[in-house]
Design a protein around this motif. Structure first.
Motif, PDB file in Angstrom:
ATOM      1  N   TYR A  15      -6.905 -88.561 -99.145  1.00  0.00           N
ATOM      2  CA  TYR A  15      -7.863 -87.799 -98.343  1.00  0.00           C
ATOM      3  C   TYR A  15      -8.797 -86.989 -99.239  1.00  0.00           C
ATOM      4  CZ  TYR A  15      -6.098 -88.753 -93.639  1.00  0.00           C
ATOM      5  OH  TYR A  15      -5.779 -89.353 -92.446  1.00  0.00           O
ATOM      6  N   MET A  21       1.176 -80.776 -95.129  1.00  0.00           N
ATOM      7  CA  MET A  21       0.491 -82.014 -94.734  1.00  0.00           C
ATOM      8  C   MET A  21       1.143 -83.217 -95.400  1.00  0.00           C
ATOM      9  SD  MET A  21      -1.945 -81.283 -92.603  1.00  0.00           S
ATOM     10  CE  MET A  21      -3.069 -82.668 -92.669  1.00  0.00           C
ATOM     11  N   ARG A  22       1.548 -83.051 -96.645  1.00  0.00           N
ATOM     12  CA  ARG A  22       2.223 -84.145 -97.338  1.00  0.00           C
ATOM     13  C   ARG A  22       3.596 -84.413 -96.731  1.00  0.00           C
ATOM     14  NH1 ARG A  22       2.696 -81.904-102.015  1.00  0.00           N
ATOM     15  NH2 ARG A  22       0.550 -82.276-102.648  1.00  0.00           N
ATOM     16  N   TYR A  41       0.915 -87.266 -94.468  1.00  0.00           N
ATOM     17  CA  TYR A  41      -0.471 -87.501 -94.853  1.00  0.00           C
ATOM     18  C   TYR A  41      -0.567 -87.800 -96.344  1.00  0.00           C
ATOM     19  CZ  TYR A  41      -2.517 -85.966 -90.431  1.00  0.00           C
ATOM     20  OH  TYR A  41      -2.901 -85.874 -89.111  1.00  0.00           O
ATOM     21  N   ALA A  78      -7.973 -83.100 -90.952  1.00  0.00           N
ATOM     22  CA  ALA A  78      -6.939 -83.345 -91.960  1.00  0.00           C
ATOM     23  C   ALA A  78      -7.295 -82.660 -93.276  1.00  0.00           C
ATOM     24  CB  ALA A  78      -6.759 -84.845 -92.173  1.00  0.00           C
ATOM     25  N   THR A 108      -2.258 -87.010 -99.027  1.00  0.00           N
ATOM     26  CA  THR A 108      -3.251 -85.965 -99.303  1.00  0.00           C
ATOM     27  C   THR A 108      -4.173 -86.326-100.459  1.00  0.00           C
ATOM     28  OG1 THR A 108      -1.632 -84.802-100.689  1.00  0.00           O
ATOM     29  CG2 THR A 108      -1.760 -84.157 -98.373  1.00  0.00           C
TER      30      THR A 108
END
Length: 332
Positions: free
Chosen positions: A223, A213-214, A218, A202, A220
Motif C-alpha cells: 500500500y 493494519m498489518r 493488510y 487503508a 502495508t
C-alpha cells in the motif's frame, strides 16, 4: 391532531442531509471560478506568478498524499518533480511540444522514477525514511548536474519551446495559465478521489497504526509503495507543467531546496487536508517571489518565522484555521 411535518414518515423523522454538507462544495466552486477569471484582471507578471503558484501547489498536493494521508514525510519528493520536468523539456525540444505529449511523458517518468526508488524507501519509516528520501533526491540531483548531454548540466535544460495546443504555441501568459489550471484541477481531483477511496482509508489506517493494519491482514508495504508511485506520478506531471511555464529546468528543481519548500508548504497549509498544502504553497511562492526581493533577500528568513509560528499556534496549519479538516471516516 397536530399536522405531521413533511419530513416525517410514519411518525419517524426521515434523515435529512445536514445543511453544512449540502453546501460544502460551494466555496470550492467559487475558488475555481475566481481562479479561472484571474487572467482577465491581472497583469502578465501577476498571471505568471499565479501559474507558478498552481504548479508548486500541485507538487505540494502530491507530497501531501505521502505526508498527510500515508504518514511518510519525504525530503526527496522534488526528485520526481524534477525528473518529470526534465523529461517533458527534453521531449519538447527533441520530439514535440504538442499537448499532451510532454505532460504524459513527465508523469510517466516521475512514476517510473518513484517506482524504481520507492520499493527500497517504503521499507523504512520515520527518520530513516526521511533521510533515505533525502539521499535519493540528492543522487538524482547529482545525475542531473553531471549528465550534460541530456540535462544540460549545471546550466540546465534551456530553450524549451512553448507548449502547443492545436498547432499554436501558448505564448500568451493567460492561455498558458488556463492550461496549467485545467491540468492542475484534473490531477487534484484524481488525488482527492484517491484519498477518499477505500485505498485512501487503508493508507490513513497505516498512518495511524501500521502494526494493527498489518495484523488484520493488510500488506502495508504494498500500500505504501502504491501511494509512493502515485505521488511520484502526480509530481512528475507537475514537473511537466513547470517546464511548460518556465521553459528552463535546472538541477535546483529536483534538489533539496525545492523538496524542503514543498514539505514546508504541506506543514504550513495543514497535512492531510489536500486543500491546505495549496494554501501553504501559495504562501511560500508569494513570500519567495513577491516579498523576497523587497526584503533584501530575506524571504527564507520570513518563511522560517512563519513555519515556527504555524507549528506553535496552528497545529493543523492554515487548513485548520479555515475549518478544513483532514480526511476522516464519515458517520452514516
Amino acid at each position: 391532531m397536530p399536522e405531521v411535518p413533511g419530513n416525517v414518515v410514519g411518525g419517524t423523522a426521515a434523515p435529512r442531509r445536514p445543511v453544512r454538507r449540502r453546501y460544502a462544495a460551494v466555496p470550492a466552486v467559487v475558488v475555481v471560478l475566481v481562479l479561472a477569471a484571474a487572467p482577465l484582471f491581472l497583469a502578465p507578471f501577476a498571471t505568471t506568478t499565479l501559474t507558478r503558484l498552481l504548479v508548486f501547489g500541485l507538487l505540494a498536493v502530491s507530497l501531501d498524499l505521502l505526508v498527510g494521508v500515508t504518514g511518510l514525510p519525504s525530503l526527496g519528493h522534488a526528485a520526481y518533480f524534477g525528473a518529470g520536468a526534465y523529461a517533458a523539456g527534453w521531449v519538447s525540444l527533441h520530439v514535440t511540444p504538442a499537448i499532451p505529449v510532454p505532460l504524459l511523458v513527465g508523469a510517466l517518468v516521475g512514476g517510473v522514477a518513484a517506482a524504481a526508488t520507492g520499493w527500497v524507501a517504503v521499507r523504512s519509516a520515520g527518520v530513516f525514511f526521511l533521510m533515505l528520501t533525502l539521499a535519493i533526491g540528492e543522487i538524482l540531483a547529482q545525475v542531473a548536474q553531471n549528465w550534460d548531454s541530456v540535462t544540460g548540466g549545471a546550466n540546465g535544460l534551456a530553450g524549451i519551446p512553448a507548449a502547443r495546443l492545436g498547432g499554436e504555441p501558448l505564448l500568451n501568459a493567460g492561455f498558458l495559465y488556463w492550461y496549467v489550471l485545467v491540468v492542475g484541477l484534473l490531477l487534484f481531483a484524481v488525488v482527492w478521489v484517491l484519498a477518499r477511496s477505500p485505498f485512501g482509508a487503508a493508507l490513513r489506517g497505516i498512518r495511524d497504526n501500521e502494526p494493527r493494519m498489518r495484523a488484520i491482514g493488510y500488506p502495508t508495504t504494498v500500500y505504501k509503495y502504491a501511494a509512493f508511485v502515485a505521488a511520484g506520478t502526480v509530481a512528475g506531471a507537475a514537473g511537466s507543467l513547470l517546464a511548460a511555464q518556465q521553459r528552463l529546468v535546472t538541477p535546483a528543481d529536483l534538489g533539496f531546496t525545492t523538496a524542503a519548500l514543498a514539505l514546508l508548504a504541506v506543514v504550513i497549509g495543514g497535512a492531510g487536508s489536500l486543500w491546505g498544502p495549496v494554501i501553504g504553497a501559495a504562501l511560500v511562492v508569494l513570500v519567495r517571489d513577491a516579498l523576497g526581493p523587497s526584503l533584501a533577500g530575506h524571504g527564507e528568513l520570513l518563511l522560517g518565522v512563519v513555519f515556527v509560528l504555524v507549528v506553535y499556534l496552528l497545529p493543523r496549519g492554515a487548513a485548520g484555521l479555515a475549518g478544513l479538516r483532514p480526511f476522516r471516516r464519515r458517520n452514516p
